[in-house]
Design a protein around this motif. Structure first.
Motif, PDB file in Angstrom:
ATOM      1  N   PHE A  27     -14.490  27.464 -20.372  1.00 49.18           N
ATOM      2  CA  PHE A  27     -14.348  24.979 -19.394  1.00 49.18           C
ATOM      3  C   PHE A  27     -15.784  24.843 -19.596  1.00 49.18           C
ATOM      4  CE2 PHE A  27     -10.550  27.509 -18.921  1.00 49.18           C
ATOM      5  CZ  PHE A  27     -10.325  27.405 -19.832  1.00 49.18           C
ATOM      6  N   PHE A  28     -16.436  25.611 -19.591  1.00 48.52           N
ATOM      7  CA  PHE A  28     -18.173  24.294 -19.246  1.00 48.52           C
ATOM      8  C   PHE A  28     -19.242  24.744 -20.041  1.00 48.52           C
ATOM      9  CE2 PHE A  28     -22.575  24.576 -17.176  1.00 48.52           C
ATOM     10  CZ  PHE A  28     -21.901  23.250 -16.902  1.00 48.52           C
ATOM     11  N   LEU A  29     -19.641  26.333 -20.107  1.00 42.27           N
ATOM     12  CA  LEU A  29     -20.928  26.303 -20.984  1.00 42.27           C
ATOM     13  C   LEU A  29     -20.277  26.553 -22.684  1.00 42.27           C
ATOM     14  CD1 LEU A  29     -21.672  29.764 -19.124  1.00 42.27           C
ATOM     15  CD2 LEU A  29     -23.460  27.582 -19.427  1.00 42.27           C
ATOM     16  N   ALA A  30     -19.279  26.947 -23.307  1.00 37.76           N
ATOM     17  CA  ALA A  30     -19.169  26.828 -24.841  1.00 37.76           C
ATOM     18  C   ALA A  30     -18.183  25.661 -25.011  1.00 37.76           C
ATOM     19  CB  ALA A  30     -17.825  27.392 -24.553  1.00 37.76           C
ATOM     20  N   PRO A  31     -18.387  24.331 -24.424  1.00 37.08           N
ATOM     21  CA  PRO A  31     -18.241  22.951 -24.558  1.00 37.08           C
ATOM     22  C   PRO A  31     -19.461  22.301 -24.895  1.00 37.08           C
ATOM     23  CG  PRO A  31     -16.037  23.629 -23.118  1.00 37.08           C
ATOM     24  CD  PRO A  31     -17.026  23.992 -23.431  1.00 37.08           C
ATOM     25  N   TYR A  32     -20.084  22.781 -23.212  1.00 34.43           N
ATOM     26  CA  TYR A  32     -21.620  22.515 -23.577  1.00 34.43           C
ATOM     27  C   TYR A  32     -22.290  22.467 -24.431  1.00 34.43           C
ATOM     28  CZ  TYR A  32     -26.393  22.016 -22.535  1.00 34.43           C
ATOM     29  OH  TYR A  32     -27.616  21.502 -22.207  1.00 34.43           O
ATOM     30  N   MET A  33     -22.342  23.237 -25.055  1.00 35.31           N
ATOM     31  CA  MET A  33     -23.114  24.522 -26.996  1.00 35.31           C
ATOM     32  C   MET A  33     -22.495  23.147 -27.660  1.00 35.31           C
ATOM     33  SD  MET A  33     -25.175  26.363 -25.273  1.00 35.31           S
ATOM     34  CE  MET A  33     -26.042  27.361 -26.758  1.00 35.31           C
ATOM     35  N   GLY A  34     -21.294  22.778 -28.000  1.00 35.95           N
ATOM     36  CA  GLY A  34     -20.374  22.061 -29.033  1.00 35.95           C
ATOM     37  C   GLY A  34     -21.729  21.116 -29.190  1.00 35.95           C
ATOM     38  N   ILE A  35     -21.446  20.065 -27.201  1.00 37.30           N
ATOM     39  CA  ILE A  35     -21.759  18.849 -27.049  1.00 37.30           C
ATOM     40  C   ILE A  35     -23.347  18.749 -27.754  1.00 37.30           C
ATOM     41  CG2 ILE A  35     -22.325  16.921 -25.196  1.00 37.30           C
ATOM     42  CD1 ILE A  35     -19.764  17.775 -24.487  1.00 37.30           C
ATOM     43  N   ALA A  36     -24.237  19.336 -27.291  1.00 39.76           N
ATOM     44  CA  ALA A  36     -26.124  20.214 -27.070  1.00 39.76           C
ATOM     45  C   ALA A  36     -26.075  20.320 -28.533  1.00 39.76           C
ATOM     46  CB  ALA A  36     -26.171  20.459 -25.912  1.00 39.76           C
TER      47      ALA A  36
END
Length: 135
Positions: A106-115
Motif C-alpha cells: 500500500f505504500f512502496l509499490a504505489p510510490y514506485m509507480g508514481i516516482a
C-alpha cells in the motif's frame, strides 16, 4: 480437541516452519551474497541488506521459526506443550512480516509507480521478487 487432530496440526506446523526456515535461508543468503545475477552482475548487497526493514522482518521470522522448531522438538521429547514465550515470539514475528507486506503493497509499490512510472518495479528485480513476494 481430539488427539489425532492435535498431532496433525503439530506436524503441519512443524513442516511449515521448516519450509519457512529453508526458504528464508536461501533468500537471505541470496540478498547477502547475490548468487542470482542480473546482466552478469551480482545482486547481493552484503551487510547493506540490513538497512531495509523487509530483510529485518524476514530475519526475525526465520529466527522465530527456527526457535519454534527447536522448542517443538524439545517439547515432543519431554511430552510437554510448547512454551508460551515461543508462541508469543511467533506472533510478534507474524505481525512484523504482515506489517512489512502491507507497507510494501500500500505504500512502496504505489510510490514506485508514481516516482518511476512502473507499479510492477517492486516485483521485477530478482531480490525484490524474493524479498517482497516469496516471503
Amino acid at each position: 480437541m481430539p488427539r489425532m487432530c492435535f498431532e496433525k496440526r503439530r506436524k503441519t506446523a512443524f513442516l511449515l516452519n521448516l519450509a519457512i526456515v529453508v526458504i528464508e535461508g536461501v533468500i537471505l543468503f541470496n540478498c547477502y551474497f547475490g548468487f542470482i545475477t542480473v546482466n552478469g552482475k551480482s545482486t547481493g548487497s552484503g551487510y547493506l541488506m540490513f538497512r531495509f526493514f523487509t530483510e529485518d522482518s524476514n530475519i526475525f521470522l526465520a529466527l522465530s521459526s527456527l526457535t519454534y522448531l527447536i522448542a517443538d522438538l524439545l517439547a515432543l521429547k519431554a511430552k510437554a506443550s510448547l512454551p508460551i514465550w515461543v508462541k508469543s515470539f511467533r506472533y510478534i514475528a507474524t505481525i512484523a512480516v504482515t506489517t512489512t507486506a502491507l507497507v510494501v503493497l500500500f505504500f512502496l509499490a504505489p510510490y514506485m509507480g508514481i516516482a518511476y512510472g512502473n507499479f510492477w518495479l517492486m516485483w521485477s528485480l530478482p531480490n525484490m521478487t524474493f524479498t517482497h513476494f516469496v516471503c
